[in-house]
Design an enzyme around this catalytic site. Structure first.
Site, PDB file in Angstrom:
ATOM      1  N   ARG A 142     -58.899   6.171  37.462  1.00 63.16           N
ATOM      2  CA  ARG A 142     -58.169   7.451  37.565  1.00 63.16           C
ATOM      3  C   ARG A 142     -57.142   7.414  38.701  1.00 63.16           C
ATOM      4  O   ARG A 142     -56.034   7.932  38.575  1.00 63.16           O
ATOM      5  CB  ARG A 142     -59.164   8.604  37.800  1.00 63.16           C
ATOM      6  CG  ARG A 142     -59.852   9.037  36.520  1.00 63.16           C
ATOM      7  CD  ARG A 142     -61.054   9.922  36.817  1.00 63.16           C
ATOM      8  NE  ARG A 142     -60.716  11.090  37.613  1.00 63.16           N
ATOM      9  CZ  ARG A 142     -60.519  12.303  37.126  1.00 63.16           C
ATOM     10  NH1 ARG A 142     -60.600  12.527  35.851  1.00 63.16           N
ATOM     11  NH2 ARG A 142     -60.253  13.320  37.937  1.00 63.16           N
ATOM     12  N   CYS A 155     -72.558   2.035  58.434  1.00 64.51           N
ATOM     13  CA  CYS A 155     -73.989   2.091  58.103  1.00 64.51           C
ATOM     14  C   CYS A 155     -74.355   1.240  56.886  1.00 64.51           C
ATOM     15  O   CYS A 155     -75.512   1.256  56.454  1.00 64.51           O
ATOM     16  CB  CYS A 155     -74.436   3.532  57.913  1.00 64.51           C
ATOM     17  SG  CYS A 155     -73.896   4.256  56.362  1.00 64.51           S
ATOM     18  N   HIS A 183     -61.623  20.398  45.285  1.00 70.34           N
ATOM     19  CA  HIS A 183     -62.525  19.392  44.727  1.00 70.34           C
ATOM     20  C   HIS A 183     -62.273  18.001  45.310  1.00 70.34           C
ATOM     21  O   HIS A 183     -62.603  16.997  44.707  1.00 70.34           O
ATOM     22  CB  HIS A 183     -62.424  19.384  43.191  1.00 70.34           C
ATOM     23  CG  HIS A 183     -62.918  20.667  42.579  1.00 70.34           C
ATOM     24  ND1 HIS A 183     -62.663  21.041  41.273  1.00 70.34           N
ATOM     25  CD2 HIS A 183     -63.656  21.687  43.103  1.00 70.34           C
ATOM     26  CE1 HIS A 183     -63.225  22.216  41.033  1.00 70.34           C
ATOM     27  NE2 HIS A 183     -63.821  22.629  42.126  1.00 70.34           N
ATOM     28  N   SER A 242     -59.000  25.897  33.223  1.00 70.65           N
ATOM     29  CA  SER A 242     -59.803  26.542  32.177  1.00 70.65           C
ATOM     30  C   SER A 242     -60.604  27.718  32.748  1.00 70.65           C
ATOM     31  O   SER A 242     -61.230  28.459  31.984  1.00 70.65           O
ATOM     32  CB  SER A 242     -60.745  25.519  31.550  1.00 70.65           C
ATOM     33  OG  SER A 242     -61.474  24.850  32.556  1.00 70.65           O
ATOM     34  N   ASN A 270     -50.899  29.301  31.118  1.00 69.70           N
ATOM     35  CA  ASN A 270     -51.738  28.345  30.393  1.00 69.70           C
ATOM     36  C   ASN A 270     -51.317  28.383  28.927  1.00 69.70           C
ATOM     37  O   ASN A 270     -51.091  29.466  28.396  1.00 69.70           O
ATOM     38  CB  ASN A 270     -53.220  28.739  30.528  1.00 69.70           C
ATOM     39  CG  ASN A 270     -54.174  27.588  30.199  1.00 69.70           C
ATOM     40  OD1 ASN A 270     -54.039  26.944  29.163  1.00 69.70           O
ATOM     41  ND2 ASN A 270     -55.120  27.348  31.076  1.00 69.70           N
ATOM     42  N   PRO A 271     -51.181  27.249  28.266  1.00 71.56           N
ATOM     43  CA  PRO A 271     -50.829  27.293  26.835  1.00 71.56           C
ATOM     44  C   PRO A 271     -51.936  27.890  25.975  1.00 71.56           C
ATOM     45  O   PRO A 271     -51.665  28.344  24.860  1.00 71.56           O
ATOM     46  CB  PRO A 271     -50.585  25.824  26.467  1.00 71.56           C
ATOM     47  CG  PRO A 271     -51.053  25.006  27.606  1.00 71.56           C
ATOM     48  CD  PRO A 271     -51.226  25.884  28.799  1.00 71.56           C
TER      49      PRO A 271
HETATM   50  N1  APR Z   1     -49.744  23.468  31.549  1.00 76.41           N
HETATM   51  C1  APR Z   1     -50.666  24.368  31.949  1.00 76.41           C
HETATM   52  N2  APR Z   1     -51.943  24.342  31.539  1.00 76.41           N
HETATM   53  C2  APR Z   1     -52.299  23.354  30.707  1.00 76.41           C
HETATM   54  C3  APR Z   1     -51.403  22.369  30.248  1.00 76.41           C
HETATM   55  C4  APR Z   1     -50.057  22.453  30.701  1.00 76.41           C
HETATM   56  N3  APR Z   1     -49.135  21.584  30.341  1.00 76.41           N
HETATM   57  N4  APR Z   1     -52.078  21.518  29.447  1.00 76.41           N
HETATM   58  C5  APR Z   1     -53.341  21.938  29.401  1.00 76.41           C
HETATM   59  N5  APR Z   1     -53.502  23.045  30.150  1.00 76.41           N
HETATM   60  C6  APR Z   1     -54.697  23.840  30.410  1.00 76.41           C
HETATM   61  C7  APR Z   1     -55.738  23.776  29.326  1.00 76.41           C
HETATM   62  O1  APR Z   1     -55.475  24.753  28.331  1.00 76.41           O
HETATM   63  C8  APR Z   1     -57.014  24.091  30.109  1.00 76.41           C
HETATM   64  O2  APR Z   1     -57.232  25.484  30.169  1.00 76.41           O
HETATM   65  O3  APR Z   1     -55.311  23.282  31.544  1.00 76.41           O
HETATM   66  C9  APR Z   1     -56.691  23.573  31.513  1.00 76.41           C
HETATM   67  C10 APR Z   1     -57.417  22.325  31.914  1.00 76.41           C
HETATM   68  O4  APR Z   1     -58.762  22.603  31.993  1.00 76.41           O
HETATM   69  P1  APR Z   1     -59.790  21.594  32.664  1.00 76.41           P
HETATM   70  O5  APR Z   1     -59.539  20.205  32.153  1.00 76.41           O
HETATM   71  O6  APR Z   1     -61.120  22.204  32.479  1.00 76.41           O
HETATM   72  O7  APR Z   1     -59.343  21.584  34.177  1.00 76.41           O
HETATM   73  P2  APR Z   1     -59.808  22.473  35.388  1.00 76.41           P
HETATM   74  O8  APR Z   1     -59.950  23.894  35.022  1.00 76.41           O
HETATM   75  O9  APR Z   1     -58.916  22.105  36.520  1.00 76.41           O
HETATM   76  O10 APR Z   1     -61.241  21.875  35.641  1.00 76.41           O
HETATM   77  C11 APR Z   1     -61.927  22.309  36.755  1.00 76.41           C
HETATM   78  O11 APR Z   1     -63.657  20.756  36.500  1.00 76.41           O
HETATM   79  O12 APR Z   1     -64.843  18.878  36.425  1.00 76.41           O
HETATM   80  C12 APR Z   1     -64.101  19.613  37.106  1.00 76.41           C
HETATM   81  O13 APR Z   1     -63.557  18.966  39.252  1.00 76.41           O
HETATM   82  C13 APR Z   1     -63.046  18.997  37.950  1.00 76.41           C
HETATM   83  O14 APR Z   1     -61.321  20.149  39.050  1.00 76.41           O
HETATM   84  C14 APR Z   1     -61.952  19.983  37.805  1.00 76.41           C
HETATM   85  C15 APR Z   1     -62.703  21.225  37.370  1.00 76.41           C
END
Ligand code: APR
Length: 256
Positions: A73, A160, A121, A199, A223-224
């Protein structure tokens, strides 16, 4: 001019806010080709579920697997560049007070020129000892060393001799208290909160916009796809970070 049309009430919020808090999640970096956390992995890692790898249990069971995944990553992020959304946030900060709080472990806000107040995070680029928490800067943590192998032994702490772990917060782990305090203060101290690309499922980060709303602070969500928060926010902009943030910025006059 942006093709995305902003409602006049939303434009007025952007124009009039002196202190804006931006809370970003993985979707913020999606247009930089960093896969979001809940996207299916592709290639080598497709049979693994990120929500299972990012756990203390996975680390205890197989540190070399977890370390290899984070190295992969980190290397992916190293090749990524900020998108128009990151650039808009950095430019907004030249015009107003902007506090950036992110759940992302990448450094794309910083690459765009933003100062990040809280990496809730953690970071892909701040490994530390799993036992004594000494930050680790050895070259063994260099993502370029990540191999195509699904197992890479983590380096050893020089103090350590315990294994070095990724500097991220895993599911079930507490957030760094200082970062959380700064984020919580910014959520209720600002006069506009923009929550973008998350999300809104993972707490306590997801409680930041809820706190702002409870304090009477307007919240714009970008958010889309709708999230559990979307029906509660002041305005929901159903678009991407790379479109929605520049569209908001168009309504923020330069400072001075
Ligand atoms: N622009 C804006 N939002 C977008 C785009 C975009 N181009 N593409 C996708 N998304 C949205 C999706 O619709 C979704 O709601 O981004 C969100 C991504 O969700 P997650 O992958 O769940 O990310 P996040 O909410 O940051 O996750 C939270 O979960 O596991 C953990 O630590 C990890 O920080 C992460 C946390």
């Amino acid at each position: 001019m942006s093709e995305f049309s902003i409602d006049p009430a939303v434009a007025a919020l952007a124009r009039d806010a002196f202190w804006v808090t931006v809370c970003s999640g993985a979707g913020m970096s999606a247009e930089s080709n960093v896969p979001t956390f809940r996207d299916a992995e592709t290639g080598l890692w497709e049979r693994f579920d990120p929500t299972e790898l990012a756990t203390p249990e996975a680390w205890s069971a197989d540190p070399a697997l977890v370390w290899a995944w984070y190295q992969w990553r980190a290397r992916l992020v190293r090749g990524a560049r900020p998108n128009a959304g990151h650039d808009a946030v950095a430019e907004w900060a030249r015009r107003r007070t902007v506090t950036v709080v992110t759940q992302n472990v990448d450094d794309l806000h910083e690459q765009a020129g933003s100062e990040v107040t809280a990496h809730l995070h953690g970071s892909l680029f701040a490994p530390r000892c799993s036992n004594c928490w000494l930050p680790y800067s050895g070259t063994d943590a260099d993502p370029d060393r990540a191999t195509e192998d699904l197992h890479v032994e983590p380096p050893t702490c020089p103090r350590c001799l315990s294994p070095v772990r990724p500097g991220v917060v895993w599911f079930g782990e507490p957030l760094p208290p200082d970062a959380w305090d700064r984020a919580a203060d910014a959520a209720v101290g600002c006069d506009l909160l923009v929550v973008v690309g998350t999300s809104n499922l993972v707490y306590p980060a997801a409680s930041l916009p809820e706190r702002a709303l409870a304090a009477g602070i307007p919240v714009i969500e970008i958010n889309p796809d709708p999230t559990p928060l979307s029906s509660a926010v002041t305005h929901f902009l159903q678009t991407t970070a790379g479109i929605g943030l520049p569209a908001l910025l168009e309504h923020v006059p330069p400072a001075g």
